[in-house]
Design a protein around this motif. Sequence first.
Motif, short mmCIF file in Angstrom:
data_model
loop_
_atom_site.label_atom_id
_atom_site.label_comp_id
_atom_site.label_asym_id
_atom_site.label_seq_id
_atom_site.Cartn_x
_atom_site.Cartn_y
_atom_site.Cartn_z
N ILE A 284 0.84 -1.21 0.00
CA ILE A 284 0.00 0.00 0.00
C ILE A 284 0.87 1.25 0.00
N PHE A 285 1.85 1.31 0.90
CA PHE A 285 2.68 2.51 1.01
C PHE A 285 3.55 2.70 -0.22
N GLN A 287 2.81 1.93 -3.29
CA GLN A 287 1.96 2.49 -4.33
C GLN A 287 1.63 3.95 -4.05
N VAL A 288 1.37 4.27 -2.79
CA VAL A 288 1.08 5.67 -2.43
C VAL A 288 2.29 6.55 -2.70
N PHE A 289 3.47 6.09 -2.30
CA PHE A 289 4.68 6.90 -2.51
C PHE A 289 4.96 7.10 -4.00
N SER A 291 2.79 7.13 -6.38
CA SER A 291 1.81 8.09 -6.92
C SER A 291 2.18 9.51 -6.53
N TRP A 292 2.72 9.70 -5.32
CA TRP A 292 3.17 11.04 -4.91
C TRP A 292 4.34 11.51 -5.78
#
Length: 317
Positions: A284-285, A287-289, A291-292
């Motif tokens: 999860i993290f 993918q979030v990173f 995307s950022w």
Amino acid sequence: MLIIYGAVALAQDATTGTVRGNVVDTTTAQTPISGVRVVVVSTDGTENETTTDDVGEYTKSGLPPGRYLLSIYKDGYGDRTGKPVTIVTGGDHYVPLKMTKKDTIVTFFAKFGVVFWPLLLCSVAALTFIIERLFTFLRSRSKLGTEQFMASITDSLRSDNIMEAVSTCEEAGGPLANVLKAGLLRYSQAQIEEQEITKEEVQESIQEAGLLEIPELERNIPVISTVAVISPLFGLLGTVMGMINAFTTIALEGTGDPQALAGGISQALLTTAGGLTIAIPCLIFSQVFESWVNKFVLEIEQVSTEIVNQLILGQSA
């Protein structure tokens, strides 16, 4: 007098029933457990209580016929509740019970076996780099906000005050401001030296600055992604090793104790659960990173193109 009391006891036994049994632990040795509180609850909520003796035996007599639920409690062991038993008149019902010791932190993680150590390293690495990336992205945010920052830069360029725009970039901070600052300084240097500067030269300066900023944003994200991939594999390895041990036990001793076999399999599955517990947050993290990072890159490209066009058009005017 003894004859009278004996007659009374026989009369009571003739109209009531008895439940008895023993309480042992769930280890292979099945060690008797003393001092266990045994509660016999009737359908109307009446409670009858007794305690196991030194050899783990309990007895409760004088119970009217009917359905009951047995529950057992002892500190350090998991409670077991709701064991049904039906008492009949004059019946002597034997109900053996088992209790499992509550896990401590040490005993729980000991069940993971040798794969505990790689899973521990994966969890420490994941936690460390996730926290480090969160702090990095928080520091990368502009102090002024993108809209306010762009408005200040635009006002400075309209008034042909390049150094004021550079000061705004220094005040704002962050990857976007640093990249634009490089382009503005390159344009300002050309103005001071009274040289002609093209759009491509300014863009080249911005791209060079971006090559320094973007890798800093992407740093350690591959490590988090790698942990997300390998931690379930370590968990699966532990499960396979546990299943091998379980089937070896079957081959040597047969399936005479299904509870012991089920306990071994459940312990083996703990490693898979542990690996997934580490992998899911990492996935999860990561993918979030990512995307950022993509958002930062897109924002830098859009804003830098706008600023470069404004600089060159202003120069042409």
